[in-house]
Scaffold this motif. Structure first.
Motif, PDB file in Angstrom:
ATOM      1  N   GLU A  24      25.270  65.247   9.816  1.00 19.70           N
ATOM      2  CA  GLU A  24      25.398  65.276  11.276  1.00 19.70           C
ATOM      3  C   GLU A  24      26.836  65.630  11.624  1.00 19.70           C
ATOM      4  OE1 GLU A  24      24.726  62.466  15.221  1.00 19.70           O
ATOM      5  OE2 GLU A  24      24.754  61.561  13.220  1.00 19.70           O
TER       6      GLU A  24
ATOM      7  N   SER B 295      11.344  72.396  12.260  1.00 26.26           N
ATOM      8  CA  SER B 295      12.427  72.618  13.226  1.00 26.26           C
ATOM      9  C   SER B 295      13.361  73.713  12.740  1.00 26.26           C
ATOM     10  CB  SER B 295      13.200  71.325  13.470  1.00 26.26           C
ATOM     11  OG  SER B 295      13.772  70.837  12.265  1.00 26.26           O
TER      12      SER B 295
ATOM     13  N   SER C  86      17.196  71.501   4.434  1.00 27.50           N
ATOM     14  CA  SER C  86      17.978  70.282   4.237  1.00 27.50           C
ATOM     15  C   SER C  86      19.434  70.592   3.931  1.00 27.50           C
ATOM     16  CB  SER C  86      17.369  69.441   3.112  1.00 27.50           C
ATOM     17  OG  SER C  86      17.466  70.104   1.862  1.00 27.50           O
TER      18      SER C  86
ATOM     19  N   PHE D 191      18.946  70.564   8.778  1.00 28.55           N
ATOM     20  CA  PHE D 191      17.754  70.378   9.602  1.00 28.55           C
ATOM     21  C   PHE D 191      16.913  69.229   9.057  1.00 28.55           C
ATOM     22  CE2 PHE D 191      19.060  74.557  10.859  1.00 28.55           C
ATOM     23  CZ  PHE D 191      18.697  74.648  12.194  1.00 28.55           C
ATOM     24  N   ARG D 192      16.306  68.485   9.966  1.00 28.50           N
ATOM     25  CA  ARG D 192      15.536  67.310   9.553  1.00 28.50           C
ATOM     26  C   ARG D 192      14.269  67.687   8.803  1.00 28.50           C
ATOM     27  NH1 ARG D 192      16.645  66.326  14.827  1.00 28.50           N
ATOM     28  NH2 ARG D 192      14.472  66.748  15.385  1.00 28.50           N
ATOM     29  N   ASP D 193      13.668  68.824   9.185  1.00 28.47           N
ATOM     30  CA  ASP D 193      12.413  69.217   8.547  1.00 28.47           C
ATOM     31  C   ASP D 193      12.287  70.737   8.601  1.00 28.47           C
ATOM     32  OD1 ASP D 193      10.877  69.997  11.111  1.00 28.47           O
ATOM     33  OD2 ASP D 193      11.481  67.930  11.519  1.00 28.47           O
TER      34      ASP D 193
END
Length: 259
Positions: A173, A239, A230, A234-236
């Motif tokens: 982040e 997205s 990753s 990105f979380r997944d």
């Protein structure tokens, strides 16, 4: 010396002083170098370059971590270039100039091409010089060219240093407050300065940098798309794919099939 002599360098921390019988363009893609021309100086970064006319004494000291284009330009070679007379006038006197993100990205891309195809150094040099000329001609020179003393927003925000930090933390982040702290600015002041310099918000810039790195991995690696997602934060995969399509008008899988 060939027609145009372009090379990449990492300028070290030792002090170097000299002059030479050709013009020179100094343009960094990352890191910093302190450079002085005839006693007046400034800082070369990814957001600030320098034009050194033939015969002008100058000295410099790098940070040892920079990636720098050094372009040697014999004055009699410019007549062979398109707009050569106008380009020659850029070297009427020593000057620093602001480097917007798009020109920094082009320089970084050309640096990679030069490393892959060193025999094309003269052609790549001509393209770089032409791009710089068009950039400086796009608006009045006063909007781009600086005297040798006063740093502006591009000095308060060392974009090359920020890029290097962002690239090391793509999987994490990234908060505006952390970027502001790197520049010793408040978050609000940093946000305003960053937007004035780049034309976008810090987080939009980070997102674009994530996606540009992702595109390189999509096109030039066999990593799974989930793994790439990753690696760039990105979380997944879903997205990641949506953001990738908005940026490049194709999905990652479509881009990989077309490579």
């Amino acid at each position: 010396m060939t027609f145009l002599d372009l090379r990449t360098a990492t300028l070290g921390q030792e002090h170097v002083a000299h002059d030479h019988g050709h013009h020179q363009l100094i343009l960094a893609t990352q890191g910093a170098t302190e450079l002085s021309i005839e006693g007046q100086g400034g800082r070369i970064t990814g957001s600030r370059g320098c034009l050194i006319p033939s015969g002008r004494h100058h000295d410099y000291r790098g940070d040892g971590r920079n990636r720098t284009f050094v372009l040697d330009i014999p004055a009699d070679s410019l007549s062979a270039l398109r707009d050569g007379d106008a380009i020659e006038r850029l070297f009427d006197h020593p000057r620093f100039f602001g480097v917007p993100p798009r020109l920094n990205r082009l320089a970084a891309s050309l640096m990679r091409q030069l490393e892959l195809c060193p025999a094309l150094h003269s052609e790549i040099a001509a393209l770089l010089l032409r791009a710089l000329y068009l950039h400086l001609e796009a608006e009045p020179l006063s909007a781009h060219l600086e005297g040798l003393a006063a740093p502006g927003i591009s000095e308060r925000l060392d974009l090359a240093r920020l890029d290097a930090w962002i690239d090391r933390h793509l999987a994490d982040e990234i908060r505006v407050e952390r970027l502001a702290a790197l520049c010793a600015l408040s978050a609000g002041h940093f946000h305003a300065c960053f937007r004035e310099l780049t034309g976008m918000t810090p987080l939009a810039y980070v997102q674009r940098r994530r996606l540009d790195h992702a595109r390189t991995l999509v096109m030039h690696s066999d990593l799974s798309l989930g793994h790439i997602a990753s690696l760039v934060g990105f979380r997944d995969q879903g997205s990641f794919s949506r953001a990738y399509r908005r940026r490049f008008a194709v999905s990652p899988s479509e881009g990989r099939r077309g490579r």
